[in-house]
Design an enzyme around this catalytic site. Structure first.
Site, PDB file in Angstrom:
ATOM      1  N   HIS A  45      -4.295   4.099  -0.263  1.00 12.78           N
ATOM      2  CA  HIS A  45      -4.642   3.404   1.000  1.00 12.78           C
ATOM      3  C   HIS A  45      -4.838   4.443   2.092  1.00 12.78           C
ATOM      4  CE1 HIS A  45      -4.122   0.709   4.536  1.00 12.78           C
ATOM      5  NE2 HIS A  45      -4.618  -0.197   3.714  1.00 12.78           N
ATOM      6  N   PHE A  46      -5.793   5.124   2.180  1.00 10.28           N
ATOM      7  CA  PHE A  46      -7.058   5.186   1.476  1.00 10.28           C
ATOM      8  C   PHE A  46      -7.214   6.594   0.927  1.00 10.28           C
ATOM      9  CE2 PHE A  46      -7.470   2.165   4.982  1.00 10.28           C
ATOM     10  CZ  PHE A  46      -7.835   1.011   4.311  1.00 10.28           C
TER      11      PHE A  46
END
Length: 146
Positions: A45-46
């Site tokens: 993420h991410f």
């Protein structure tokens, strides 16, 4: 309170215990957590741009609020449950290396319900703000119904 002391009042355990420390000062819970980057919630993420998910920031605020409900939580068999999130705003991303400073206060209580306002900041900059409510509920003895 350090993590060991927090475990005496919060039902959360690693990896879901999201506070490094907390204290109550003048009716406010002041908590802190430093994001290292190896936490489960930033993995993916991410990729290449790790950011703490907004729902995790809300959970940090909730756990910090629970410090204010310590007397209710210290009774055996009571668990705090989120009952609402309102007016949640995400203002600035939280990234690995950041230390999140959490401030929460109870705005009102009625029976088992507690209403609170919380803010999360990094280096003084507002990252997340939310109004929340919780219910202190007896432990579910109906697990056999699951």
């Amino acid at each position: 309170m350090n993590r060991t002391e927090l475990e005496t009042i919060l039902p959360h355990r690693a990896p879901m215990l999201l506070l490094d420390e907390a204290e109550v000062v003048d009716g406010e819970a002041r908590g802190r957590i430093t994001i290292k980057g190896d936490e489960f919630f930033v993995q993916g993420h991410f990729p290449g741009n790790p950011v703490v998910p907004g729902v995790i920031l809300c959970e940090m605020l909730a756990q910090n609020c629970c410090v204010l409900m310590e007397s209710g939580l210290s009774r055996a068999g009571v668990t705090p449950f989120y009952t609402s999130l309102d007016k949640v705003r995400f203002k600035h991303p939280v990234r690995p290396g950041d230390t999140v400073e959490l401030t929460c206060r109870i705005t009102r209580s009625r029976g088992p319900f507690h209403f609170a306002h919380g803010e999360a900041r990094v280096a003084g900059e507002l990252c997340c703000v939310a109004d929340m409510s919780f219910a202190l509920m007896p432990a579910d003895t109906g697990a056999q119904n699951a």
